[in-house]
Structures are given as C-alpha cells and as structure tokens.
Write an enzyme that holds these catalytic residues in place. Structure first.
Site, PDB file in Angstrom:
ATOM      1  N   GLY A 182     110.538  31.812  79.755  1.00  0.00           N
ATOM      2  CA  GLY A 182     110.637  32.201  78.078  1.00  0.00           C
ATOM      3  C   GLY A 182     112.265  32.529  78.241  1.00  0.00           C
ATOM      4  O   GLY A 182     112.799  33.240  77.400  1.00  0.00           O
TER       5      GLY A 182
ATOM      6  N   THR B 134     114.717  30.381  77.386  1.00  0.00           N
ATOM      7  CA  THR B 134     115.273  29.587  76.262  1.00  0.00           C
ATOM      8  C   THR B 134     115.988  30.142  75.196  1.00  0.00           C
ATOM      9  O   THR B 134     116.805  29.647  74.596  1.00  0.00           O
ATOM     10  CB  THR B 134     114.307  28.353  75.978  1.00  0.00           C
ATOM     11  OG1 THR B 134     113.108  28.960  75.273  1.00  0.00           O
ATOM     12  CG2 THR B 134     114.055  27.351  76.929  1.00  0.00           C
ATOM     13  N   ARG B 135     115.330  31.574  75.027  1.00  0.00           N
ATOM     14  CA  ARG B 135     115.962  32.246  73.812  1.00  0.00           C
ATOM     15  C   ARG B 135     115.693  33.787  74.054  1.00  0.00           C
ATOM     16  O   ARG B 135     115.116  33.986  75.060  1.00  0.00           O
ATOM     17  CB  ARG B 135     115.593  31.978  72.530  1.00  0.00           C
ATOM     18  CG  ARG B 135     114.230  31.682  72.224  1.00  0.00           C
ATOM     19  CD  ARG B 135     113.782  30.445  70.956  1.00  0.00           C
ATOM     20  NE  ARG B 135     112.585  30.211  71.085  1.00  0.00           N
ATOM     21  CZ  ARG B 135     111.552  30.899  70.734  1.00  0.00           C
ATOM     22  NH1 ARG B 135     111.600  31.805  70.108  1.00  0.00           N
ATOM     23  NH2 ARG B 135     110.264  30.083  70.910  1.00  0.00           N
TER      24      ARG B 135
ATOM     25  N   LEU C 297     102.811  28.224  79.510  1.00  0.00           N
ATOM     26  CA  LEU C 297     102.251  29.084  80.244  1.00  0.00           C
ATOM     27  C   LEU C 297     100.551  29.038  80.147  1.00  0.00           C
ATOM     28  O   LEU C 297      99.778  29.722  80.477  1.00  0.00           O
ATOM     29  CB  LEU C 297     102.575  30.650  79.900  1.00  0.00           C
ATOM     30  CG  LEU C 297     103.936  30.826  80.270  1.00  0.00           C
ATOM     31  CD1 LEU C 297     104.176  32.447  79.906  1.00  0.00           C
ATOM     32  CD2 LEU C 297     104.126  30.865  81.977  1.00  0.00           C
TER      33      LEU C 297
ATOM     34  N   ASN D 266     108.695  36.936  81.619  1.00  0.00           N
ATOM     35  CA  ASN D 266     109.197  37.382  80.247  1.00  0.00           C
ATOM     36  C   ASN D 266     108.384  36.863  79.236  1.00  0.00           C
ATOM     37  O   ASN D 266     108.341  37.264  77.943  1.00  0.00           O
ATOM     38  CB  ASN D 266     110.514  37.267  80.174  1.00  0.00           C
ATOM     39  CG  ASN D 266     111.166  37.429  78.813  1.00  0.00           C
ATOM     40  OD1 ASN D 266     111.392  38.461  78.414  1.00  0.00           O
ATOM     41  ND2 ASN D 266     111.427  36.224  78.212  1.00  0.00           N
TER      42      ASN D 266
ATOM     43  N   SER E  31     105.825  45.749  76.497  1.00  0.00           N
ATOM     44  CA  SER E  31     106.310  46.169  74.922  1.00  0.00           C
ATOM     45  C   SER E  31     105.767  47.687  74.745  1.00  0.00           C
ATOM     46  O   SER E  31     104.895  48.091  75.482  1.00  0.00           O
ATOM     47  CB  SER E  31     105.550  45.065  74.030  1.00  0.00           C
ATOM     48  OG  SER E  31     105.884  45.713  72.744  1.00  0.00           O
TER      49      SER E  31
ATOM     50  N   TYR F 249      98.123  41.288  70.062  1.00  0.00           N
ATOM     51  CA  TYR F 249      99.311  41.456  71.167  1.00  0.00           C
ATOM     52  C   TYR F 249      99.312  42.616  71.893  1.00  0.00           C
ATOM     53  O   TYR F 249      99.534  42.575  73.195  1.00  0.00           O
ATOM     54  CB  TYR F 249     100.443  41.319  70.118  1.00  0.00           C
ATOM     55  CG  TYR F 249     101.806  41.409  70.636  1.00  0.00           C
ATOM     56  CD1 TYR F 249     102.549  40.570  71.336  1.00  0.00           C
ATOM     57  CD2 TYR F 249     102.554  42.808  70.400  1.00  0.00           C
ATOM     58  CE1 TYR F 249     103.582  40.731  72.073  1.00  0.00           C
ATOM     59  CE2 TYR F 249     103.752  42.830  70.939  1.00  0.00           C
ATOM     60  CZ  TYR F 249     104.323  41.765  71.766  1.00  0.00           C
ATOM     61  OH  TYR F 249     105.420  42.031  72.602  1.00  0.00           O
TER      62      TYR F 249
ATOM     63  N   LYS G 292      99.565  43.160  75.719  1.00  0.00           N
ATOM     64  CA  LYS G 292     100.886  43.817  76.541  1.00  0.00           C
ATOM     65  C   LYS G 292     100.407  44.959  77.465  1.00  0.00           C
ATOM     66  O   LYS G 292     100.802  45.333  78.535  1.00  0.00           O
ATOM     67  CB  LYS G 292     101.864  44.267  75.318  1.00  0.00           C
ATOM     68  CG  LYS G 292     102.564  43.177  74.770  1.00  0.00           C
ATOM     69  CD  LYS G 292     103.558  42.315  75.758  1.00  0.00           C
ATOM     70  CE  LYS G 292     103.776  40.960  75.689  1.00  0.00           C
ATOM     71  NZ  LYS G 292     104.613  40.498  76.559  1.00  0.00           N
TER      72      LYS G 292
END
Ligand code: NAP
Length: 263
Positions: free
Chosen positions: A15, A17-18, A67, A93, A145, A159, A163
């Site tokens: 992850g 790329t940004r 992924l 990440n 997170s 989510y 995490k």
C-alpha cells in the site's frame, strides 16, 4: 553511539502508492534503504516508485499486488529477493476502510475487508518469512488502527474487527518468530490526513481534528517515523507491541477533558 544504517537494507511497503504507505516508503528511501512498494495496479506502483526514486534520490521499485491474491503475494516476496537480495523489513500497511452500517452489512462486505486487511496481512508476513529469517534481524511492522483495538466508530465495525484481528495475529507471530530474531510490532494510527481519509469529507476531517488534543490530524510522516523506529536496530528488544500515534486522540475522558481550543 551509532544508529541503524539503512543503506543496503531491503524494505517492502504494501500500500505504498499513496497515503501512509507512501509516507513510509518515502522515509525509508530518504534513509538510503532499497524500497519495494505495492499497489493493486503494477503500472501505478511503478510510476509512484519512479517519482519517489527521483525526489528522494533513493532506490525505489514498484510492483502490482492485490492482497486478495495469495500467488501475487508470494511473487512480491520473490521480487524483493530478486531485486534487493533479501528482505530486512516488511511494512504490512495496505488496508481499506469502506463505511457500512452494521444493519446493511452483507457477507461480501465483511469478506472484502477481512480478506484485504487481515488475511492479506497474514499471508504477506508468511510469504516474506524465509527471507526475513535469512536476514537474522527481520522486522515486521503492521499498520493497525486505533479503530477496533482501542476505539469504535459507527460504520466501521468490520474494519475495527480486521484491525483488532491484526493484533491477535501479531502477538502469537511475535512469539513464534522470536527464535529467528524477527520482531513483529504494530503502529496504531489515529486520524491521518491521506487520500483515503479525504474521501470522508471536509466536515469529518474538521470534527476529527477538533477531537484531538494536539489539535491537528496526523501526517503520514508522523506514522512513518514510528514505523522506522520499530524497524530499526534500536528496537531490537521490542516485539509483540503496539505504538499508538494519534496526537492524544484516545486520551480525553469527555468533551470537558478535551478543554477549549487553543488558549
Ligand atoms: P489509502 O490512502 O486509501 O491507501 C491505501 C493503500 O492500500 C493504497 O496504496 C492502495 O493501493 C492499497 N490497497 C488498497 N486495497 C488493496 C488491495 N486489495 N491489495 C493491495 N493493496 C491495496 O489509505 P491510508 O489512509 O494510507 O491507510 C493505510 C493503512 O493505514 C490502512 O491499513 C489503514 O487501515 C490504516 N489506517 C489509516 C488511518 C487514517 O487515518 N488514514 C488511520 C488508522 C489506520 P492502490 O489503490 O494503488 O491499489
């Protein structure tokens, strides 16, 4: 006293790329590490890597890895070894955070988030293990997170489960991998200004910043510095731990405790 010399170390950032991953990749590249970053689209990953190599003067490559695809994850580990001779650090990440109220959540919604955030993270660690073992000082840093392990937020129950699941995974992984000199730790970011978060809207970002004692959202470099520490030689005796990087967001007991904005 000398600190970690990153030249010649091979670092994977999923992850990258940004967002947070991009910040992590940039910091490692600036320190002289050889970085392999991922995104789902190989063309995008290579373009971002090329730009980072130019701005940092470092060695940065990119590869497309979804992924959800175990074979692509195996290929990621193999590519890092081919390009950089091994793997010293894995920053697991990449993650997604689609909002969905519990009442409307489908099995497919749950699968999507768990597949990317939890299963993808575990499979990435597994794929990198042989190379991390050979490095003899392997470092794994997960991006978890505060949401899930510490706090809750309506719309992000799947989510939060993913995490918190990462932390269940990391504690046993840390024990299992310790005999190989590999440490496994996690950073727990609060709200960090990223492309992914920007999609939640200005109002959300404003109210989030107001709820943080240090009165600002996190920047990607705030998380990257914590990751760099956990990946360093200086953190050799730290494993199975979490480091919250949230500007104090999880501290106030009430709105009163948060007090008025700046004096
Ligand atoms: P972001 O800006 O949306 O970036 C997410 C990254 O993950 C991108 O590089 C994306 O690559 C990659 N990715 C998404 N789906 C993928 C998939 N199926 N396979 C492989 N890569 C995939 O997100 P972010 O805010 O930087 O978040 C990064 C991590 O930090 C996540 O694990 C997130 O849970 C965690 N986090 C973020 C915050 C925050 O406030 N931003 C707070 C706490 C934790 P492509 O789109 O190029 O494929």
């Amino acid at each position: 006293m000398t600190f970690t010399r990153w030249e010649g170390r091979s670092v994977i950032v999923t992850g990258g790329t940004r967002g947070i991953g991009h910040g992590i990749a940039e910091l490692f590249a600036r320190q002289g590490a050889a970085v392999l970053l991922t995104g789902r689209d190989g063309e995008v990953a290579r373009t971002v890597a090329g730009a980072l190599a130019r701005t940092t003067g470092g060695r940065v490559s990119g590869i497309g890895v979804d992924l959800k695809d175990p074979e692509a994850i195996e290929e990621l580990a193999a590519e890092a070894v081919r390009l950089h001779g091994g793997i010293d650090v894995l920053c697991a990440n990449a993650g997604i955070f689609p909002e969905k109220p519990l009442r409307e959540m489908t099995a497919a919604d749950v699968d999507e988030v768990l597949d990317v955030n939890l299963r993808g993270c575990i499979l990435t660690v597994r794929a990198c293990l042989p190379a991390l073992e050979r490095a003899r000082h392997g470092r794994i840093v997960l991006t978890s997170s505060i949401t899930g392990p510490t706090t809750g937020y309506p719309g992000w129950s799947h989510y939060g489960a993913s995490k918190a699941g990462q932390l269940g995974f990391l504690r046993t992984a840390a024990v299992e991998l310790a005999p190989h000199g590999i440490t496994v730790n996690a950073v727990l970011p609060g709200n960090v200004r990223t492309e992914g978060l920007a999609g939640l809207g200005e109002e959300y970002l404003r109210s989030m910043a107001a709820s943080i004692p240090l009165r600002r959202l996190g920047e990607t470099v705030d998380i990257a510095h914590a990751v760099l520490f956990l990946a360093s030689d200086e953190a050799a005796f730290i494993t199975g731990q979490t480091l919250t990087v949230d500007g104090g967001q999880t501290l106030p007991e009430s709105l009163d405790a948060l007090g008025s904005p700046s004096p």
